[in-house]
Design an enzyme around this catalytic site. Structure first.
Site, PDB file in Angstrom:
ATOM      1  N   HIS A  67       0.822  -1.212   0.000  1.00  0.00           N
ATOM      2  CA  HIS A  67       0.000   0.000   0.000  1.00  0.00           C
ATOM      3  C   HIS A  67       0.860   1.268   0.000  1.00  0.00           C
ATOM      4  O   HIS A  67       1.093   1.878   1.040  1.00  0.00           O
ATOM      5  CB  HIS A  67      -0.890  -0.043   1.250  1.00  0.00           C
ATOM      6  CG  HIS A  67      -2.091   0.834   1.166  1.00  0.00           C
ATOM      7  ND1 HIS A  67      -3.330   0.442   1.577  1.00  0.00           N
ATOM      8  CD2 HIS A  67      -2.248   2.100   0.708  1.00  0.00           C
ATOM      9  CE1 HIS A  67      -4.200   1.418   1.382  1.00  0.00           C
ATOM     10  NE2 HIS A  67      -3.561   2.440   0.862  1.00  0.00           N
ATOM     11  N   HIS A  69       1.454   5.071  -1.823  1.00  0.00           N
ATOM     12  CA  HIS A  69       1.007   6.135  -2.744  1.00  0.00           C
ATOM     13  C   HIS A  69       2.260   6.808  -3.308  1.00  0.00           C
ATOM     14  O   HIS A  69       2.925   7.563  -2.605  1.00  0.00           O
ATOM     15  CB  HIS A  69       0.129   7.141  -2.001  1.00  0.00           C
ATOM     16  CG  HIS A  69      -1.164   6.546  -1.522  1.00  0.00           C
ATOM     17  ND1 HIS A  69      -2.269   6.413  -2.331  1.00  0.00           N
ATOM     18  CD2 HIS A  69      -1.510   6.008  -0.324  1.00  0.00           C
ATOM     19  CE1 HIS A  69      -3.254   5.842  -1.653  1.00  0.00           C
ATOM     20  NE2 HIS A  69      -2.816   5.573  -0.429  1.00  0.00           N
ATOM     21  N   ARG A  71       2.225   8.746  -5.979  1.00  0.00           N
ATOM     22  CA  ARG A  71       1.777  10.073  -6.444  1.00  0.00           C
ATOM     23  C   ARG A  71       2.080  10.405  -7.904  1.00  0.00           C
ATOM     24  O   ARG A  71       1.645  11.435  -8.388  1.00  0.00           O
ATOM     25  CB  ARG A  71       2.352  11.195  -5.567  1.00  0.00           C
ATOM     26  CG  ARG A  71       1.974  11.126  -4.120  1.00  0.00           C
ATOM     27  CD  ARG A  71       0.474  11.269  -3.918  1.00  0.00           C
ATOM     28  NE  ARG A  71       0.117  11.386  -2.517  1.00  0.00           N
ATOM     29  CZ  ARG A  71      -0.893  10.742  -1.955  1.00  0.00           C
ATOM     30  NH1 ARG A  71      -1.658   9.939  -2.661  1.00  0.00           N
ATOM     31  NH2 ARG A  71      -1.161  10.896  -0.675  1.00  0.00           N
ATOM     32  N   ASP A 158      -8.842   2.591  -3.812  1.00  0.00           N
ATOM     33  CA  ASP A 158      -8.351   3.146  -2.547  1.00  0.00           C
ATOM     34  C   ASP A 158      -8.333   4.676  -2.536  1.00  0.00           C
ATOM     35  O   ASP A 158      -7.994   5.326  -3.511  1.00  0.00           O
ATOM     36  CB  ASP A 158      -6.944   2.639  -2.222  1.00  0.00           C
ATOM     37  CG  ASP A 158      -6.458   3.198  -0.899  1.00  0.00           C
ATOM     38  OD1 ASP A 158      -7.132   2.954   0.108  1.00  0.00           O
ATOM     39  OD2 ASP A 158      -5.451   3.924  -0.883  1.00  0.00           O
ATOM     40  N   HIS A 185     -10.950  -0.294   0.234  1.00  0.00           N
ATOM     41  CA  HIS A 185     -10.824   0.762   1.250  1.00  0.00           C
ATOM     42  C   HIS A 185     -12.207   0.818   1.902  1.00  0.00           C
ATOM     43  O   HIS A 185     -13.162   1.279   1.285  1.00  0.00           O
ATOM     44  CB  HIS A 185     -10.479   2.079   0.538  1.00  0.00           C
ATOM     45  CG  HIS A 185     -10.630   3.309   1.385  1.00  0.00           C
ATOM     46  ND1 HIS A 185      -9.570   4.148   1.668  1.00  0.00           N
ATOM     47  CD2 HIS A 185     -11.716   3.871   1.972  1.00  0.00           C
ATOM     48  CE1 HIS A 185     -10.004   5.159   2.407  1.00  0.00           C
ATOM     49  NE2 HIS A 185     -11.302   5.026   2.601  1.00  0.00           N
ATOM     50  N   ASP A 311       0.509   2.311   3.900  1.00  0.00           N
ATOM     51  CA  ASP A 311      -0.365   3.416   3.461  1.00  0.00           C
ATOM     52  C   ASP A 311       0.445   4.714   3.385  1.00  0.00           C
ATOM     53  O   ASP A 311      -0.036   5.790   3.756  1.00  0.00           O
ATOM     54  CB  ASP A 311      -1.593   3.581   4.366  1.00  0.00           C
ATOM     55  CG  ASP A 311      -2.685   4.421   3.688  1.00  0.00           C
ATOM     56  OD1 ASP A 311      -2.507   4.817   2.517  1.00  0.00           O
ATOM     57  OD2 ASP A 311      -3.709   4.688   4.332  1.00  0.00           O
ATOM     58  N   GLY A 330      -3.554  11.507   5.406  1.00  0.00           N
ATOM     59  CA  GLY A 330      -2.420  10.679   4.978  1.00  0.00           C
ATOM     60  C   GLY A 330      -1.146  11.059   5.678  1.00  0.00           C
ATOM     61  O   GLY A 330      -0.950  12.220   6.054  1.00  0.00           O
TER      62      GLY A 330
HETATM   63  O1  DOR Z   1      -5.031   8.723   4.699  1.00  0.00           O
HETATM   64  C1  DOR Z   1      -5.183   8.350   3.557  1.00  0.00           C
HETATM   65  N1  DOR Z   1      -4.488   8.903   2.547  1.00  0.00           N
HETATM   66  N2  DOR Z   1      -6.058   7.373   3.291  1.00  0.00           N
HETATM   67  C2  DOR Z   1      -6.376   7.033   2.036  1.00  0.00           C
HETATM   68  O2  DOR Z   1      -7.176   6.149   1.858  1.00  0.00           O
HETATM   69  C3  DOR Z   1      -5.790   7.745   0.882  1.00  0.00           C
HETATM   70  C4  DOR Z   1      -4.499   8.329   1.260  1.00  0.00           C
HETATM   71  C5  DOR Z   1      -3.987   9.321   0.235  1.00  0.00           C
HETATM   72  O3  DOR Z   1      -4.002   9.027  -0.949  1.00  0.00           O
HETATM   73  O4  DOR Z   1      -3.505  10.383   0.640  1.00  0.00           O
END
Ligand code: DOR
Length: 447
Positions: A67, A69, A71, A158, A185, A311, A330
């Protein structure tokens, strides 16, 4: 077999470490030649090899993050594939699964191919979780069959859950047909009702809109019913409540094909942190009272929750400095995940180091389909398992005796939104080895 990755040439000798081998931990040297583990034993001799003295350290399979991100594309001010995979390597990860809530969304072969292409030369291998629905709009299904031909094994929207149960059911059915996994999610937006923190003492005291635990649990329950009915494979992302853990425990006992992950912030922080009104503590699902974190830990220890996933969610200071209810949710996770998990589960609960490697490496590798060499285009190499002769050298060396202090400005991630600023953590990632290449040496990236 088509492979897009290269094995590092040359040889490397790790001497004197505790090696997590197939028969349990052993004190041994590990020889890596041309990207493959070729010998494990005491007193190995390899005159031409680079030698890393790893006495006192644990040598195990590189971590796999289900998990992340990254970006890119779309929010390269917060993170790129290059900076995110550098952070991953520094955190001991040799593979990450990139989440699809980019801009554009990872819902087409064109964008997925671009991300996989950039990932092929990165400091950690990059697999992709494709979107379930076009634009993550929760309505029409993305071209899942086409994406699965590129090697996509996980599908998720997600950032949001699929709100319409009919769409979720159809997507689960499609995933089953493709041999892929549907990853949710879990957040029912109707029940969450715009809540930005956990609904309870702190939301009332601070006057911040809260969302109840049932916003997560309702969708967990729905998806377990659907997956059970269809015989589909379901993965539940970032579980954070006692009720969710209980539902999964019962579903597993009933034979439903479900796996689950939890993020370190949900078992090392509580919603009391939000009293600072600092949006660095804003995350989705939200931080919750300690008994939820304790239930997550119990789930990790008894096998109800299969994996620790970060995450990792980088955000720029401009957005994280907004008022709490306007800032995006996040927090960073890649570089702190090992130490936090080591402290809470190994030092705190007595979990064996091997058990921690199962949660950070072997189980997530299996869930992501990264546990064996694949014949897919952009096929990744093998991760997880044990350090054994013949396997591709995706390896991490951990020093459990050392400690470090978290400093957002020193992290490799482009963003700095760590909730652990200034915190001293036990357990250090010394070296990370990707397909035989030392990508982190003595805690420093090599490229
Ligand atoms: O806290 C989070 N940030 N939860 C998510 O499901 C998405 C993520 C994000 O992309 O910033």
């Amino acid at each position: 077999m088509t492979t897009t990755y290269e094995l590092a040439l040359g040889s490397l000798l790790l001497t004197g470490g505790t090696v997590l081998g197939s028969d349990g931990p052993v004190l041994a040297d590990v020889l890596i030649e041309n990207g493959i583990i070729t010998a494990i034993g005491q007193g190995l001799n390899a005159p031409d090899a680079e030698v890393l003295d790893v006495e006192g350290c644990t040598v195990g399979p590189g971590f796999v993050d289900l998990h992340t991100h990254l970006r890119e594309p779309g929010k390269e001010q917060a993170e790129t594939i290059e900076t995110g995979t550098r952070a991953a390597a520094l955190g001991g990860f040799t593979a990450v699964v990139a989440m699809p809530n980019t801009d554009p969304v990872l819902d087409s072969a064109f964008v997925v191919r671009a991300v996989l292409g950039l990932g092929a030369t990165a400091m950690a291998e990059v697999a992709v979780a494709g979107a379930i629905t076009v634009g993550r709009n929760g309505q029409e299904l993305a071209p899942m069959a086409e994406l699965s031909k590129l090697g996509v094994m996980l599908f998720t929207d997600d950032g949001t859950g699929v709100q319409n149960g009919g769409v979720a059911r159809r997507a689960l059915d499609y995933c089953r047909g493709l041999g892929a996994t549907y990853a949710e999610h879990c957040e029912d937006l109707g029940i969450a009702a715009g809540g930005v923190v956990h609904e309870g003492y702190w939301s009332s005291k601070l006057g911040l809109p809260g969302q109840p635990a049932s916003a997560e649990e309702a969708m967990v329950a729905r998806d377990l019913l659907l997956a059970g009915e269809l015989g589909a494979r379901l993965h539940l992302l970032h579980l954070s409540t006692e009720g969710s853990v209980d539902l999964v425990r019962r579903a597993k006992a009933a034979g439903i094909k479900v796996t689950a992950e939890a993020a370190p912030h949900h078992f090392t922080l509580t919603d009391a942190s939000i009293a600072s009104f600092d949006a660095v503590y804003k995350v989705n699902p939200p931080l919750r009272p300690a008994h939820h974190g304790d239930a997550v830990v119990a789930g990790l220890l008894d096998g109800t929750i299969d994996a620790i996933a970060t995450d990792h969610a980088p955000h720029t200071p401009e957005t994280k400095d907004l008022p709490f209810d306007e800032a995006p949710p996040g927090m960073l996770g890649l570089e702190t995940a090992f130490s936090l998990s080591y402290e809470r589960l190994v030092l705190g609960e007595g979990l064996a180091m091997e058990g921690l490697f199962d949660l950070l490496s072997t189980n997530p590798a299996r869930i992501a389909g990264l546990d064996a060499q694949s014949d897919r285009p952009f096929g990744q190499s093998e991760h997880g398992g044990r350090v054994t002769v013949g396997r591709t050298a995706n390896v991490v060396v951990i020093d459990p005796r050392a400690a470090w202090t978290v400093e957002g400005s020193s992290l490799a991630s482009l963003a700095q939104n760590t909730p652990y600023e200034g915190r001293k953590l036990q357990g250090v990632v010394r070296h990370t080895i990707l397909r035989g290449e030392v990508v982190v040496r003595n805690g420093e990236p090599t490229r």
